[in-house]
Scaffold this motif. Sequence first.
Motif, PDB file in Angstrom:
ATOM      1  N   GLN A  20       9.744  33.328  40.981  1.00  0.00           N
ATOM      2  CA  GLN A  20      11.110  32.296  40.922  1.00  0.00           C
ATOM      3  C   GLN A  20      11.965  32.811  42.165  1.00  0.00           C
ATOM      4  O   GLN A  20      12.296  31.765  42.854  1.00  0.00           O
ATOM      5  CB  GLN A  20      11.776  32.534  39.690  1.00  0.00           C
ATOM      6  CG  GLN A  20      10.827  31.679  38.665  1.00  0.00           C
ATOM      7  CD  GLN A  20      11.779  31.870  37.303  1.00  0.00           C
ATOM      8  OE1 GLN A  20      12.830  32.086  37.253  1.00  0.00           O
ATOM      9  NE2 GLN A  20      11.051  31.730  36.242  1.00  0.00           N
ATOM     10  N   CYS A  23      10.130  31.471  45.340  1.00  0.00           N
ATOM     11  CA  CYS A  23      10.669  30.140  45.240  1.00  0.00           C
ATOM     12  C   CYS A  23      11.823  29.759  45.723  1.00  0.00           C
ATOM     13  O   CYS A  23      12.284  28.930  46.746  1.00  0.00           O
ATOM     14  CB  CYS A  23      10.249  29.451  43.999  1.00  0.00           C
ATOM     15  SG  CYS A  23       8.464  29.246  43.552  1.00  0.00           S
ATOM     16  N   LYS A  24      12.979  30.368  45.091  1.00  0.00           N
ATOM     17  CA  LYS A  24      14.362  29.990  45.596  1.00  0.00           C
ATOM     18  C   LYS A  24      14.710  30.333  46.873  1.00  0.00           C
ATOM     19  O   LYS A  24      15.419  29.546  47.520  1.00  0.00           O
ATOM     20  CB  LYS A  24      15.264  30.750  44.467  1.00  0.00           C
ATOM     21  CG  LYS A  24      15.184  30.149  43.161  1.00  0.00           C
ATOM     22  CD  LYS A  24      16.309  30.791  42.315  1.00  0.00           C
ATOM     23  CE  LYS A  24      16.172  30.126  40.804  1.00  0.00           C
ATOM     24  NZ  LYS A  24      17.009  30.909  39.741  1.00  0.00           N
ATOM     25  N   MET A  27      12.944  27.846  49.178  1.00  0.00           N
ATOM     26  CA  MET A  27      13.939  26.598  49.006  1.00  0.00           C
ATOM     27  C   MET A  27      15.209  26.648  49.866  1.00  0.00           C
ATOM     28  O   MET A  27      15.425  25.587  50.465  1.00  0.00           O
ATOM     29  CB  MET A  27      14.330  26.327  47.840  1.00  0.00           C
ATOM     30  CG  MET A  27      13.436  25.617  46.740  1.00  0.00           C
ATOM     31  SD  MET A  27      13.732  25.654  44.997  1.00  0.00           S
ATOM     32  CE  MET A  27      15.065  24.742  45.017  1.00  0.00           C
ATOM     33  N   VAL A  33       8.107  24.286  47.537  1.00  0.00           N
ATOM     34  CA  VAL A  33       7.492  25.392  46.658  1.00  0.00           C
ATOM     35  C   VAL A  33       7.204  24.711  45.335  1.00  0.00           C
ATOM     36  O   VAL A  33       7.468  23.576  45.078  1.00  0.00           O
ATOM     37  CB  VAL A  33       8.715  26.335  46.402  1.00  0.00           C
ATOM     38  CG1 VAL A  33       9.047  27.248  47.603  1.00  0.00           C
ATOM     39  CG2 VAL A  33       9.814  25.748  45.346  1.00  0.00           C
ATOM     40  N   SER A  34       6.123  25.433  44.471  1.00  0.00           N
ATOM     41  CA  SER A  34       5.874  25.321  43.401  1.00  0.00           C
ATOM     42  C   SER A  34       5.692  26.601  42.751  1.00  0.00           C
ATOM     43  O   SER A  34       4.988  27.534  43.237  1.00  0.00           O
ATOM     44  CB  SER A  34       4.622  24.410  43.191  1.00  0.00           C
ATOM     45  OG  SER A  34       3.584  24.801  43.578  1.00  0.00           O
ATOM     46  N   TRP A  35       5.826  26.676  41.381  1.00  0.00           N
ATOM     47  CA  TRP A  35       5.729  27.924  40.625  1.00  0.00           C
ATOM     48  C   TRP A  35       5.162  27.453  39.340  1.00  0.00           C
ATOM     49  O   TRP A  35       5.396  26.515  38.439  1.00  0.00           O
ATOM     50  CB  TRP A  35       6.995  28.453  40.164  1.00  0.00           C
ATOM     51  CG  TRP A  35       7.272  29.771  39.375  1.00  0.00           C
ATOM     52  CD1 TRP A  35       7.441  30.774  39.663  1.00  0.00           C
ATOM     53  CD2 TRP A  35       7.237  29.519  38.161  1.00  0.00           C
ATOM     54  NE1 TRP A  35       7.446  31.720  38.801  1.00  0.00           N
ATOM     55  CE2 TRP A  35       7.463  30.951  37.731  1.00  0.00           C
ATOM     56  CE3 TRP A  35       7.531  28.537  37.031  1.00  0.00           C
ATOM     57  CZ2 TRP A  35       7.848  31.573  36.159  1.00  0.00           C
ATOM     58  CZ3 TRP A  35       7.706  29.170  35.590  1.00  0.00           C
ATOM     59  CH2 TRP A  35       7.658  30.364  35.277  1.00  0.00           C
ATOM     60  N   MET A  36       3.763  28.022  38.938  1.00  0.00           N
ATOM     61  CA  MET A  36       3.155  27.699  37.976  1.00  0.00           C
ATOM     62  C   MET A  36       2.718  29.127  36.936  1.00  0.00           C
ATOM     63  O   MET A  36       2.113  30.041  37.425  1.00  0.00           O
ATOM     64  CB  MET A  36       1.888  26.981  37.923  1.00  0.00           C
ATOM     65  CG  MET A  36       0.900  26.671  37.023  1.00  0.00           C
ATOM     66  SD  MET A  36       1.304  25.366  35.959  1.00  0.00           S
ATOM     67  CE  MET A  36       0.827  24.114  37.313  1.00  0.00           C
ATOM     68  N   PRO A  37       3.527  29.195  35.746  1.00  0.00           N
ATOM     69  CA  PRO A  37       3.264  30.228  35.069  1.00  0.00           C
ATOM     70  C   PRO A  37       1.829  30.060  34.176  1.00  0.00           C
ATOM     71  O   PRO A  37       1.541  29.141  33.927  1.00  0.00           O
ATOM     72  CB  PRO A  37       4.210  30.398  34.129  1.00  0.00           C
ATOM     73  CG  PRO A  37       4.574  28.976  33.767  1.00  0.00           C
ATOM     74  CD  PRO A  37       4.288  28.171  35.020  1.00  0.00           C
ATOM     75  N   PRO A  62      -0.630  22.304  42.617  1.00  0.00           N
ATOM     76  CA  PRO A  62       0.030  23.473  42.407  1.00  0.00           C
ATOM     77  C   PRO A  62      -0.471  24.702  41.776  1.00  0.00           C
ATOM     78  O   PRO A  62      -0.017  25.731  41.433  1.00  0.00           O
ATOM     79  CB  PRO A  62       1.318  23.128  41.301  1.00  0.00           C
ATOM     80  CG  PRO A  62       0.452  22.017  40.565  1.00  0.00           C
ATOM     81  CD  PRO A  62      -0.594  21.384  41.610  1.00  0.00           C
TER      82      PRO A  62
END
Lengths: 195, 370
Positions: A20, A23-24, A27, A33-37, A62
């Motif tokens: 995260q 990503c931030k 950004m 960005v993409s974040w996939m848990p 993603p």
Amino acid sequence: METQVLFAGFGGQGVLLMGQLLCKAAMHEDLEVSWMPSYGPEMRGGEANCGVVVADEPIGSPLVTEPDVAVLMNRPSLDKFESTVAPGGALLYNSSLIDRAPKREDIRVVAVPCNEIASELGNARVANMVMLGAYNALTKQRPGGAGSGAVPNWMALRPISLESLVYALRATLGKEKERLIPINQKAMEAGARCV
Amino acid sequence: MAKMLMKGNEAIAEAAVRAGCRYFFGYPITPQNQIPEYMSKRMPQVGGTFLQAESEVSAINMVYGAAGSGARVMTSSSGPGISLKQEGISYIVGAELPCVIVNIMRGGPGLGSIQPAQSDYYQATRGGGHGDYRIPVLAPSSVPEAVELTIKAFDIADEYRTPVIVLGDGMIGQMMEPVDLPDELTRQLPAKPWAAGGRGAKPDADGADEGRRAIINSLYIDPQVLENHNIKLQGKYSRIAAEQLLFGSEMVEDADIVIVAYGTVARIVRSAIRLARAEGIKAGMIRPITLWPFPEAPIADAAKTARVFLTVEMSAGQMVDDVRLALNGARPSHFYGRTGGMVPAVRDVLDQIRRLAGAGQSPAIKEVLV
């Protein structure tokens, strides 16, 4: 250009947070960005991982199935994900907890003694920030010499500044936990020196 | 406002709040739990009501009641819970009430798994419950689009007095992407003179409301009256089909192979198409954004220039039926799917595209379900 990064470890090691923060920070520098848990019935101590895509164009899938960089915080993660790293990719591993060296020879491998460095800094909980600093330093490297073949994805995308990571940390911690910024920043800087 | 990094589920919930949703009734189920969790925190902040019902059946009937009184109301669940809600959804359709239902799909049948799937396509696009009806189905492929479509869902629901489904999968629910949230809705919501506002809500000249009661009902004993009601509903569906179709078209103009995919699978297909184009294969994509109404005409149009069609889904093949109806035999139609929570990899889709590219005019490729 895009870079696909996998962060993996035990639940509680802060691997989802690392993704995260990346990503931030990205950004903040106007990157996509993409974040996939991974999500499952696990609880604390179980496996946790997230796939992050950082790109300078709109992101297609993603899903991170063949990461350009794998950031691995424990032994089960290394055993599970070492083979998935894209050829020419990179692997950072937490050598404080992982008792074997990676076997791949076609990728860049960096050992980061995250827990030891964190303990030396006086806060065992910043081990993930040590690793994030190491990851950030790695992506700042550029291929040496002319004509050395294709540039791997993790080198091709413009790197994110440490300042943006600190910005992301500040945005995440909020006012109440602002006092934790210096120790986390120190951890990232110490991690960067491992690369 | 700067973009925020938000989980799909939370973004859907916040979008609903900003669309004016003030009632949320639900029951927990993975992978949509962040929606009720978020609503439990947010509803009291905006003077709304959050209630965790004792079951999905209760939750949908609470939605029925709130919708009947004119509120903007939402419920959310995943496959098994949506199945439980079907009786209530059919009643809400029969009573012509607006509401939004979110289904963050997981692998089925039965309790199945908690991993992403698209196997509730039939259920969503064919009505789902008993009786002759359709429900508009909006299928976002990114978190920002989930925000946009959730707000749109409330508007469509009010405009046509119908439930609207936002159909995502576990990936949309769990992933985080940057979103630009719109400001809180300031425009006037449509008047709902049909709503049951209680005694005195519809006073006539004498201040009495006898004879002006709002009746919320789905029971029509007289067959002719019920047929008239059905004719009215079908007219509404014709209007929705004509007015609310949404789809995306990417590199279809010169495409030899057209892939049809929706939701997160469309993202995977998009990446595969980029790689296929780099190899010189002319591939393109039609992405249904509304699953009902379905983009039949755009697919039929593409068949005038494309040689072959490939539908990719996280199901054993459901939307592919609609693609075939649209093609009406004009072009060969192939299918590639994964089920049970398995997600197709970009490489797998690229392999399917390569096979079709290498097959020339031959329609002999077998269907594949790995």
